[in-house]
Design an enzyme around this catalytic site. Structure first.
Site, PDB file in Angstrom:
ATOM      1  N   SER A  77       2.108  -0.056  15.493  1.00  0.00           N
ATOM      2  CA  SER A  77       1.883  -0.162  14.049  1.00  0.00           C
ATOM      3  C   SER A  77       0.405  -0.298  13.697  1.00  0.00           C
ATOM      4  O   SER A  77      -0.053   0.265  12.704  1.00  0.00           O
ATOM      5  CB  SER A  77       2.663  -1.357  13.488  1.00  0.00           C
ATOM      6  OG  SER A  77       4.036  -1.235  13.753  1.00  0.00           O
ATOM      7  N   HIS A 126      -1.283  -4.835  11.304  1.00  0.00           N
ATOM      8  CA  HIS A 126      -1.343  -3.798  10.280  1.00  0.00           C
ATOM      9  C   HIS A 126      -2.681  -3.833   9.531  1.00  0.00           C
ATOM     10  O   HIS A 126      -3.317  -2.794   9.336  1.00  0.00           O
ATOM     11  CB  HIS A 126      -0.188  -3.971   9.284  1.00  0.00           C
ATOM     12  CG  HIS A 126       1.147  -3.745   9.895  1.00  0.00           C
ATOM     13  ND1 HIS A 126       2.306  -3.685   9.149  1.00  0.00           N
ATOM     14  CD2 HIS A 126       1.537  -3.572  11.184  1.00  0.00           C
ATOM     15  CE1 HIS A 126       3.339  -3.468   9.939  1.00  0.00           C
ATOM     16  NE2 HIS A 126       2.899  -3.411  11.181  1.00  0.00           N
TER      17      HIS A 126
END
Length: 295
Positions: A200, A246
């Site tokens: 991610s 993220h």
């Protein structure tokens, strides 16, 4: 007859299609052969842009053809398969996923964890114990099918165009360093005993770089902004997600992406790879600081 005339009039009002990509309208022509060329096929010249074939020929430039090889927007080499690195990265992720599914004990060796088990249990393992490789292996490790599915979909959708515009080496540097930056921020801010995994952080780095690239190309940014907003809602609204990865990847990707597409031509490689080195140095510094806290 009336329909044909209307179609002809409509076609006449459209911009001519690129000679290599007829479905892409463009108002730019090669300064040597005057064929229409789209942004992907434009090669910077001393005056205007040239098409890849004219650049390869080297005629009239005073340089050997190899000295005027076609270049991407960021200065990388134009490749026959513009998605090769993306395919390889997806293949590595899938291979690790299968390996972990078959041999679940590998998961303990690949995930990102600061130190485990917590004191006073011994022996401990983790990044704080010198296992820095976890910052890299965790980027390619997934446990749930939905997790790898979403990440690989994002990698394919975002990675292909970026690899095409940046070139293979620059794209790979962007991906890896964004993932490492996401891992480093997770290591710094998350609990030392918490474990995280997944691509991610690297994928969010591609989000950041894609936004920069689209702005550079003056394309409609609403789709990428909407998609990024949706992913950020999931990031902060869904428990169990390492939001640090993220955000770390997103910031690193935007910074590196900006350097890639805005670097001045005369110092292009220096600015691009210098920026990568600075972000990588920040990753090392963050890791050292957190390790000092945990030990």
């Amino acid at each position: 007859m009336d329909d044909q005339a209307a179609d002809s009039a409509q076609d006449a009002g459209r911009a001519p299609g690129c000679y290599r990509h007829p479905d892409r309208g463009t108002g730019v022509r090669c300064t040597r052969c005057e064929r229409p060329i789209c942004p992907e096929c434009m090669v910077d010249a001393s005056v205007g842009f040239q098409c890849p074939e004219c650049v390869r020929s080297g005629g009239g430039t005073g340089h050997a053809p190899s000295a005027s090889a076609p270049r991407t927007l960021a200065g990388g080499s134009v490749a026959a398969d513009p998605r090769l690195v993306t395919k390889i990265l997806i293949g590595i992720n899938l291979a690790v996923f299968l390996a972990v599914s078959i041999q679940s004990s590998l998961l303990n060796d690949f995930v990102l964890v600061g130190t485990w088990p917590p004191a006073p249990f011994l022996p401990t393992q983790g990044v704080a114990e010198g296992e820095w490789y976890r910052l890299l292996t965790s980027m390619f490790t997934h446990e749930e099918i939905w997790h790898i599915g979403f990440n690989m979909l994002g990698l394919w959708w975002l990675g292909g165009p970026l690899e095409q515009h940046l070139g293979r080496a620059r794209y790979l540097a962007l991906y890896l360093i964004s993932g490492l930056a996401g891992g480093a921020l997770t290591y710094l801010l998350a609990a030392g005993t918490s474990a995280s995994l997944g691509a991610s952080g690297a994928v969010f780095g591609l989000f950041g770089a894609t936004a920069v690239l689209m702005r550079r190309l003056r394309q409609d940014m609403r789709p990428i902004i909407a998609l990024l907003a949706i992913n950020l809602v999931f990031t902060f609204g869904w428990s169990g997600i390492a939001w640090e990865a993220h955000i770390g990847g997103l910031v690193a990707g935007a910074v590196i992406g900006y350097a890639m597409v805005h670097a001045p031509r005369e110092r292009r490689a220096l600015v691009q790879y210098g920026t990568c080195a600075v972000v990588l140095a920040a990753v090392v510094l963050i890791t050292l600081l957190r390790t000092a806290q945990l030990t």
